[in-house]
Design an enzyme around this catalytic site. Structure first.
Site, PDB file in Angstrom:
ATOM      1  N   ASP A  64     -15.059   5.934   2.976  1.00  0.00           N
ATOM      2  CA  ASP A  64     -14.463   4.623   2.755  1.00  0.00           C
ATOM      3  C   ASP A  64     -13.547   4.567   1.532  1.00  0.00           C
ATOM      4  O   ASP A  64     -12.758   3.662   1.393  1.00  0.00           O
ATOM      5  CB  ASP A  64     -15.572   3.570   2.583  1.00  0.00           C
ATOM      6  CG  ASP A  64     -16.543   3.927   1.456  1.00  0.00           C
ATOM      7  OD1 ASP A  64     -16.408   5.016   0.865  1.00  0.00           O
ATOM      8  OD2 ASP A  64     -17.444   3.133   1.159  1.00  0.00           O
ATOM      9  N   HIS A  65     -13.647   5.545   0.653  1.00  0.00           N
ATOM     10  CA  HIS A  65     -12.873   5.471  -0.583  1.00  0.00           C
ATOM     11  C   HIS A  65     -11.494   6.102  -0.444  1.00  0.00           C
ATOM     12  O   HIS A  65     -10.494   5.535  -0.829  1.00  0.00           O
ATOM     13  CB  HIS A  65     -13.619   6.189  -1.715  1.00  0.00           C
ATOM     14  CG  HIS A  65     -14.655   5.337  -2.386  1.00  0.00           C
ATOM     15  ND1 HIS A  65     -15.725   4.826  -1.716  1.00  0.00           N
ATOM     16  CD2 HIS A  65     -14.783   4.911  -3.664  1.00  0.00           C
ATOM     17  CE1 HIS A  65     -16.463   4.114  -2.564  1.00  0.00           C
ATOM     18  NE2 HIS A  65     -15.914   4.152  -3.745  1.00  0.00           N
ATOM     19  N   ASP A 120     -23.074   5.527  -5.624  1.00  0.00           N
ATOM     20  CA  ASP A 120     -22.015   4.582  -5.947  1.00  0.00           C
ATOM     21  C   ASP A 120     -22.648   3.458  -6.750  1.00  0.00           C
ATOM     22  O   ASP A 120     -23.724   2.968  -6.402  1.00  0.00           O
ATOM     23  CB  ASP A 120     -21.373   4.029  -4.683  1.00  0.00           C
ATOM     24  CG  ASP A 120     -20.088   3.280  -5.028  1.00  0.00           C
ATOM     25  OD1 ASP A 120     -19.000   3.852  -4.849  1.00  0.00           O
ATOM     26  OD2 ASP A 120     -20.186   2.128  -5.513  1.00  0.00           O
ATOM     27  N   ARG A 382     -13.880  -4.861 -10.751  1.00  0.00           N
ATOM     28  CA  ARG A 382     -13.526  -4.162 -12.006  1.00  0.00           C
ATOM     29  C   ARG A 382     -12.053  -4.363 -12.320  1.00  0.00           C
ATOM     30  O   ARG A 382     -11.208  -4.220 -11.437  1.00  0.00           O
ATOM     31  CB  ARG A 382     -13.807  -2.659 -11.886  1.00  0.00           C
ATOM     32  CG  ARG A 382     -15.286  -2.396 -11.834  1.00  0.00           C
ATOM     33  CD  ARG A 382     -15.651  -0.932 -11.881  1.00  0.00           C
ATOM     34  NE  ARG A 382     -17.093  -0.872 -12.022  1.00  0.00           N
ATOM     35  CZ  ARG A 382     -17.882   0.019 -11.440  1.00  0.00           C
ATOM     36  NH1 ARG A 382     -17.366   0.965 -10.681  1.00  0.00           N
ATOM     37  NH2 ARG A 382     -19.175  -0.017 -11.627  1.00  0.00           N
ATOM     38  N   SER A 535     -18.505   3.325 -13.055  1.00  0.00           N
ATOM     39  CA  SER A 535     -18.903   3.982 -11.812  1.00  0.00           C
ATOM     40  C   SER A 535     -20.045   4.976 -11.998  1.00  0.00           C
ATOM     41  O   SER A 535     -20.428   5.324 -13.113  1.00  0.00           O
ATOM     42  CB  SER A 535     -17.707   4.717 -11.231  1.00  0.00           C
ATOM     43  OG  SER A 535     -17.595   5.994 -11.809  1.00  0.00           O
ATOM     44  N   ARG A 537     -19.693   7.994 -10.768  1.00  0.00           N
ATOM     45  CA  ARG A 537     -19.117   9.317 -10.498  1.00  0.00           C
ATOM     46  C   ARG A 537     -19.628  10.345 -11.499  1.00  0.00           C
ATOM     47  O   ARG A 537     -19.398  10.236 -12.703  1.00  0.00           O
ATOM     48  CB  ARG A 537     -17.582   9.244 -10.484  1.00  0.00           C
ATOM     49  CG  ARG A 537     -16.919   8.934 -11.791  1.00  0.00           C
ATOM     50  CD  ARG A 537     -15.422   8.693 -11.618  1.00  0.00           C
ATOM     51  NE  ARG A 537     -15.204   7.429 -10.944  1.00  0.00           N
ATOM     52  CZ  ARG A 537     -14.167   6.609 -11.181  1.00  0.00           C
ATOM     53  NH1 ARG A 537     -13.240   6.933 -12.038  1.00  0.00           N
ATOM     54  NH2 ARG A 537     -14.050   5.468 -10.532  1.00  0.00           N
TER      55      ARG A 537
HETATM   56  C1  MIC Z   1     -15.834   2.570  -8.349  1.00  0.00           C
HETATM   57  O1  MIC Z   1     -15.860   1.418  -7.948  1.00  0.00           O
HETATM   58  O2  MIC Z   1     -15.480   2.904  -9.488  1.00  0.00           O
HETATM   59  C2  MIC Z   1     -16.251   3.679  -7.380  1.00  0.00           C
HETATM   60  C3  MIC Z   1     -15.033   4.448  -7.056  1.00  0.00           C
HETATM   61  O3  MIC Z   1     -16.744   3.112  -6.207  1.00  0.00           O
HETATM   62  C4  MIC Z   1     -17.321   4.546  -8.051  1.00  0.00           C
HETATM   63  C5  MIC Z   1     -17.672   5.759  -7.319  1.00  0.00           C
HETATM   64  C6  MIC Z   1     -16.697   6.890  -7.484  1.00  0.00           C
HETATM   65  O4  MIC Z   1     -16.120   7.062  -8.534  1.00  0.00           O
HETATM   66  O5  MIC Z   1     -16.527   7.635  -6.518  1.00  0.00           O
HETATM   67  C7  MIC Z   1     -18.618   3.791  -8.361  1.00  0.00           C
HETATM   68  O6  MIC Z   1     -18.582   2.597  -8.506  1.00  0.00           O
HETATM   69  O7  MIC Z   1     -19.663   4.432  -8.513  1.00  0.00           O
HETATM   70 FE1  SF4 Z   2     -15.020   0.749  -3.305  1.00  0.00          FE
HETATM   71 FE2  SF4 Z   2     -16.081   0.936  -5.748  1.00  0.00          FE
HETATM   72 FE3  SF4 Z   2     -14.157  -0.818  -5.215  1.00  0.00          FE
HETATM   73 FE4  SF4 Z   2     -16.526  -1.189  -4.206  1.00  0.00          FE
HETATM   74  S1  SF4 Z   2     -16.008  -1.176  -6.352  1.00  0.00           S
HETATM   75  S2  SF4 Z   2     -14.605  -1.400  -3.111  1.00  0.00           S
HETATM   76  S3  SF4 Z   2     -17.195   0.887  -3.782  1.00  0.00           S
HETATM   77  S4  SF4 Z   2     -13.961   1.414  -5.172  1.00  0.00           S
END
Ligand code: MIC
Ligand code: SF4
Length: 644
Positions: A64-65, A120, A382, A535, A537
């Site tokens: 999904d990313h 996530d 965010r 995140s 990650r």
């Molecule tokens: C995000 O919202 O920052 C992400 C991308 O969903 C991350 C996960 C990632 O970096 O792959 C998260 O929230 O954990």
């Molecule tokens: Fe995707 Fe992370 Fe954004 Fe949610 S916050 S939509 S999981 S990138």
């Protein structure tokens, strides 16, 4: 003493430890989820454990990313890897286009009272269903898939009592923005937020999920709602009534803290750049010119969210303002299907919206980067500086109602000026079609795992050395995010190629950081409060480890990032006296002698700042288990050692 919901679920899943706030416990994990940007690493780690089939009740792998598949084979290869790994090891695979992991998991898989561990940080979305849903690094999720327990510090439990009912044009997003205003991005660290009060029953499951989703921005371990008749109706509408389990706190349940929010008097709120807690009332910044409006993300892309926006335009006879670009990313294929069948989608297209895929998209900087110095209003969670892909952009976070009103007027406008509120009812029946969720193979031995050239072997660090020295390569302030450490956006396609992705480390702050780190054989990074927020990650630890970073010294750490540092053998150290933060400068050489003995024998570590001729005391705050992991040079080494 009566139990709250959090303790009830923790007690039922407790494997070891005592439920005393701050003490480490281990809990059994029922379900796991991964997404593609963290999933490739998690499954490489799972494969390295040699477990033939996942041991959870349910594990789902979502794509999904990173779905754009632009500029080469990398994404597509990763997706094929993920699908074949899932098929072989007993994992459901949600194809790209089926939706954002958190929205789909809420719709199709979440079960009240169960535990969910996801790679996530917004995994707590399923707290809207009464699950204890926690975000973690991929390695912790891999261990859980292998049947291992998940370790965490027993959280304090905060009751957020919702009183009354939201007024027209005020919605779930405003509740969590108000909480962020009061608690800040570090106010939830070490805590779980449990919602209660008579206002709970006025909120649908997706509205509850908007609130639990953004509990991640509070730094909370997770957030949870009771499972009640609203939950039962939602599950029935998803044809999952068999999954319903009621959960409520005991009448005399105890909490560590109580916060009250009066829903009746809440007003539309907005988070200003560049932090989700920089919140004010919409009315305070009315008139600000807006260039872009993005609706969607795992926070606000449910059926109700998108139908509300569609009806605002349709019923008001509005078009998207000529100076504004408005995008829509539906949360799931189910949402898209539903709005397509009841003319919501047609209404959005007629209004002038740009319809994107059912994915994270602009939220992770995958497209739709705003103009220079542009103002972008997003229903996301965010708004860290640069996360949108445009460093000079000003990103604001708000509800779909506030976003729609800005798209109509071309400026931030209190949505109450739009007139009658289109009150969207929750459907009694959702359109259920799981054909984009591929079940695992019944003949796993016949499945060959596909590995494209983008998938590089996992780097592993060696055991902890007795003497650790190096320069302070970077000194940073408070609230450094994982987006600063390892940015996403155009770098995303290298998530399974650590040597390449490591070039992104701190690149927005110092483009040569990776070269400097390699040339000096690694060193230290110094930060302020809440280092590593955002995140889950693990690349934000894995890539620095690859570059030779030995320790991060900060005033405090965000939970998931601290665990990730430990998992990859990087020392997370805090100042015994925060005043010492001022005594360290970039370029100073630090040296820790007898490190192994120091770590084993106590909580503090003495560090010599050679340049300043000064010794400072740092704390490691590690549990006995984490000490062993650090000594082994990370969790993979530790797990292998434990298996011998
Ligand atoms: C995000 O919202 O920052 C992400 C991308 O969903 C991350 C996960 C990632 O970096 O792959 C998260 O929230 O954990
Ligand atoms: Fe995707 Fe992370 Fe954004 Fe949610 S916050 S939509 S999981 S990138």
């Amino acid at each position: 003493m009566g139990n709250n919901i959090v303790r009830k679920i923790l007690e039922e899943h407790l494997v070891s430890g005592e439920l005393v706030p701050g003490k480490e416990i281990a809990i059994r994990i029922d379900q796991t989820l991964t997404q593609d940007a963290t999933g490739t690493m998690a499954y490489l780690q799972f494969e390295a454990m040699g477990v033939p089939r996942v041991k959870t009740k349910l594990s789902v792998s979502y794509v999904d990313h990173n779905t754009l598949q632009y500029g080469g084979f990398e994404n597509a290869d990763d997706h094929r890897f993920l699908q074949t790994v899932a098929s072989k090891y007993g994992i459901y695979f949600s194809k790209p286009g089926n939706g954002i992991c958190h929205q789909v998991h809420l719709e199709r898989f979440g079960v009240p009272g169960q535990t969910l561990l996801g790679s996530d940080s917004h995994t707590p979305t399923c707290g809207g269903l009464g699950m204890l849903a926690i975000g973690a690094g991929g390695l912790d999720v891999a261990v859980a898939m292998g049947g291992g327990a998940f370790n965490l510090n027993t959280p304090k439990v905060v009751l957020v009592k919702l009183n009354g009912k939201l007024q027209p044009w005020v919605s779930a997003k405003d509740v969590i923005l108000e909480l962020l205003r009061r608690m800040t991005v570090k106010g939830g660290v070490g805590k779980v937020i449990e919602y209660g009060g008579d206002g709970v029953k006025t909120l649908s499951v997706p509205e509850r999920a908007t609130i639990t989703n953004m509990g991640a921005e509070l730094g909370a371990t997770t957030s949870v709602f009771p499972s009640d008749e609203v939950t039962e109706e939602f599950l029935m509408a998803q044809r999952r009534e068999k999954d319903f389990v009621p959960i409520s706190p005991d009448p005399d349940a105890q909490y560590d803290e109580v916060i009250e929010i009066d829903l009746d008097s809440l007003e539309p709120m907005i988070a200003q750049p560049h932090s989700p807690d920089n919140v004010c009332k919409v009315s305070e910044i009315e008139g600000l010119h807006v260039d872009q409006v993005c609706i969607g993300s795992c926070t606000n892309s449910s059926y109700k969210d998108l139908m509300t926006v569609a009806r605002i335009f349709k019923e008001g006879g509005h078009k998207v303002n000529r100076d504004v670009n408005m995008t829509i990313s539906p949360g799931s294929r189910q949402v898209l299907d539903m709005i397509a069948h009841n003319s919501g989608l047609a209404g959005l297209i007629e209004a002038g919206a740009r319809i994107l895929e059912n994915t994270c998209g602009p939220c992770i900087g995958s497209g739709q980067s705003p103009t220079s110095n542009g103002v972008s209003l997003r229903t996301f969670n965010r708004n860290f500086e640069g996360r949108s892909g445009t460093k000079s952009a000003n990103v604001y976070l708000c509800s779909p109602e506030v976003a729609a009103s800005a798209a109509v007027f071309g400026a931030v406008t209190d949505p109450r000026k739009l007139g009658d509120y289109p009150c969207v009812e929750m459907p009694h029946e959702f359109m259920v079609d799981d054909s984009m969720i591929v079940p695992p193979s019944e003949e796993p031995e016949k499945v060959e795992v596909f590995r494209g050239p983008n998938i590089q072997p996992l780097p592993v660090s060696g055991e902890l050395q007795p003497v650790v020295k190096g320069a302070v390569l970077l000194k940073l302030g408070d609230n450094v995010t994982t987006d600063h450490i390892t940015p996403a956006g155009t770098w995303l396609k290298y998530r399974s190629n650590v040597p390449k992705y490591a070039e992104s480390v701190f690149s927005a702050i110092d483009a040569d950081f990776h070269k400097k780190a390699k040339a000096t054989g690694g060193g230290f990074v110094v930060g302020g409060e809440n280092y590593g927020q955002g995140s889950s990650r693990e690349h934000a630890a894995l890539c620095p480890m690859y570059l030779g970073i030995k320790g991060v010294v900060a005033k405090s750490f965000a939970r998931i990032h601290k665990d990730n540092l430990v998992n990859f053998g990087i020392l997370p150290l805090t100042f015994a006296d925060t005043a010492d933060y001022d005594s360290i400068e970039e370029g100073d050489n630090l040296e820790i002698d007898n490190l192994v003995d120091q770590i084993k024998s106590g909580e503090t570590i003495t560090v010599k700042n050679i340049a300043k001729g000064k010794e400072i005391t740092l704390k490691h705050g590690l549990s006995d288990r984490q000490v062993e992991i650090i000594l082994a040079g990370g969790k993979l080494n530790y797990t292998k050692k434990a298996a011998l």
